[in-house]
Design a protein around this motif. Structure first.
Motif, PDB file in Angstrom:
ATOM      1  N   ALA A  34       1.109  -0.994   0.542  1.00 25.94           N
ATOM      2  CA  ALA A  34      -0.212  -0.083  -0.394  1.00 25.94           C
ATOM      3  C   ALA A  34       0.357   1.141   0.231  1.00 25.94           C
ATOM      4  O   ALA A  34       0.543   1.864  -0.876  1.00 25.94           O
ATOM      5  CB  ALA A  34      -0.905   0.364   1.314  1.00 25.94           C
ATOM      6  N   ALA A  35       2.043   0.715   0.979  1.00 29.65           N
ATOM      7  CA  ALA A  35       2.539   2.575   0.846  1.00 29.65           C
ATOM      8  C   ALA A  35       3.609   2.497  -0.036  1.00 29.65           C
ATOM      9  O   ALA A  35       3.377   3.828  -1.012  1.00 29.65           O
ATOM     10  CB  ALA A  35       3.607   2.247   1.536  1.00 29.65           C
ATOM     11  N   GLU A  36       3.539   1.548  -0.958  1.00 27.72           N
ATOM     12  CA  GLU A  36       4.222   2.133  -2.605  1.00 27.72           C
ATOM     13  C   GLU A  36       3.452   2.456  -3.949  1.00 27.72           C
ATOM     14  O   GLU A  36       4.197   2.624  -4.137  1.00 27.72           O
ATOM     15  CB  GLU A  36       4.983   0.450  -3.242  1.00 27.72           C
ATOM     16  N   ARG A  37       2.589   1.745  -3.863  1.00 30.00           N
ATOM     17  CA  ARG A  37       1.264   1.856  -4.525  1.00 30.00           C
ATOM     18  C   ARG A  37       0.718   3.663  -4.168  1.00 30.00           C
ATOM     19  O   ARG A  37       0.930   4.373  -4.581  1.00 30.00           O
ATOM     20  CB  ARG A  37       0.052   1.219  -3.665  1.00 30.00           C
ATOM     21  N   ASP A  56      -1.723   3.313 -15.648  1.00 27.42           N
ATOM     22  CA  ASP A  56      -3.059   3.196 -15.268  1.00 27.42           C
ATOM     23  C   ASP A  56      -3.679   2.415 -16.327  1.00 27.42           C
ATOM     24  O   ASP A  56      -3.856   0.839 -15.399  1.00 27.42           O
ATOM     25  CB  ASP A  56      -4.428   4.358 -15.718  1.00 27.42           C
ATOM     26  N   THR A  57      -3.699   1.227 -16.774  1.00 26.00           N
ATOM     27  CA  THR A  57      -4.420   0.748 -17.736  1.00 26.00           C
ATOM     28  C   THR A  57      -3.288  -0.199 -17.052  1.00 26.00           C
ATOM     29  O   THR A  57      -3.952  -1.698 -16.876  1.00 26.00           O
ATOM     30  CB  THR A  57      -4.161   0.331 -19.409  1.00 26.00           C
ATOM     31  N   ARG A  61      -5.030  -3.891 -14.464  1.00 25.54           N
ATOM     32  CA  ARG A  61      -4.776  -4.983 -14.670  1.00 25.54           C
ATOM     33  C   ARG A  61      -4.100  -5.762 -13.730  1.00 25.54           C
ATOM     34  O   ARG A  61      -4.286  -6.755 -13.481  1.00 25.54           O
ATOM     35  CB  ARG A  61      -4.083  -5.250 -16.047  1.00 25.54           C
ATOM     36  N   GLN A  62      -3.027  -5.722 -13.219  1.00 20.78           N
ATOM     37  CA  GLN A  62      -2.345  -6.507 -12.314  1.00 20.78           C
ATOM     38  C   GLN A  62      -2.979  -6.323 -11.253  1.00 20.78           C
ATOM     39  O   GLN A  62      -3.261  -7.338 -10.342  1.00 20.78           O
ATOM     40  CB  GLN A  62      -1.008  -5.303 -11.650  1.00 20.78           C
ATOM     41  N   ASP A  63      -3.944  -5.059 -10.259  1.00 19.88           N
ATOM     42  CA  ASP A  63      -4.909  -5.507  -9.195  1.00 19.88           C
ATOM     43  C   ASP A  63      -5.455  -6.161  -9.505  1.00 19.88           C
ATOM     44  O   ASP A  63      -6.125  -6.981  -8.697  1.00 19.88           O
ATOM     45  CB  ASP A  63      -5.379  -4.172  -9.338  1.00 19.88           C
ATOM     46  N   ALA A  64      -6.324  -6.578 -10.980  1.00 26.12           N
ATOM     47  CA  ALA A  64      -7.644  -7.364 -11.090  1.00 26.12           C
ATOM     48  C   ALA A  64      -6.972  -8.633 -10.609  1.00 26.12           C
ATOM     49  O   ALA A  64      -7.479  -9.493 -11.021  1.00 26.12           O
ATOM     50  CB  ALA A  64      -8.620  -6.608 -12.639  1.00 26.12           C
ATOM     51  N   ALA A  65      -5.697  -9.080 -11.558  1.00 26.02           N
ATOM     52  CA  ALA A  65      -5.041  -9.882 -12.010  1.00 26.02           C
ATOM     53  C   ALA A  65      -4.921 -10.489 -10.184  1.00 26.02           C
ATOM     54  O   ALA A  65      -4.763 -11.902  -9.650  1.00 26.02           O
ATOM     55  CB  ALA A  65      -3.453  -9.930 -12.428  1.00 26.02           C
ATOM     56  N   ARG A  66      -4.138  -9.984  -9.187  1.00 28.11           N
ATOM     57  CA  ARG A  66      -4.177  -9.671  -8.234  1.00 28.11           C
ATOM     58  C   ARG A  66      -5.135 -10.239  -7.267  1.00 28.11           C
ATOM     59  O   ARG A  66      -5.554 -11.117  -6.028  1.00 28.11           O
ATOM     60  CB  ARG A  66      -2.748  -8.690  -6.908  1.00 28.11           C
TER      61      ARG A  66
END
Length: 75
Positions: A34-37, A56-57, A61-66
């Motif tokens: 969270a801190a890095e983001r 952003d895209t 996509r990476q957030d959805a995969a996680r």
């Protein structure tokens, strides 16, 4: 001959763009906590939406995969 040269040039540019996109995706994947983001979001906030659209895209996509991976492990 000119057609073949143009096709090769186009293909070469596409491959270079894909490599650059993959490299950017790999670099952005390192921002996991969270801190890095939050830090990344602050940096991106200094730029226009047009300038950060690709990033952003990729992040979405990476957030959805996680989220998907987490949901599958918790199911």
């Amino acid at each position: 001959m000119k057609f073949i040269r143009n096709a090769r040039t186009t293909l070469s540019h596409r491959l270079a763009e894909r490599r650059a996109h993959r490299r950017l995706s790999d670099e952005l994947a390192a921002f996991r906590t969270a801190a890095e983001r939050s830090e990344l979001d602050l940096m991106l906030g200094r730029h226009t939406a047009a300038e950060t659209a690709e990033i952003d895209t990729i992040l979405s996509r990476q957030d959805a995969a996680r989220r998907y991976t987490t949901a599958m492990h918790n199911a």
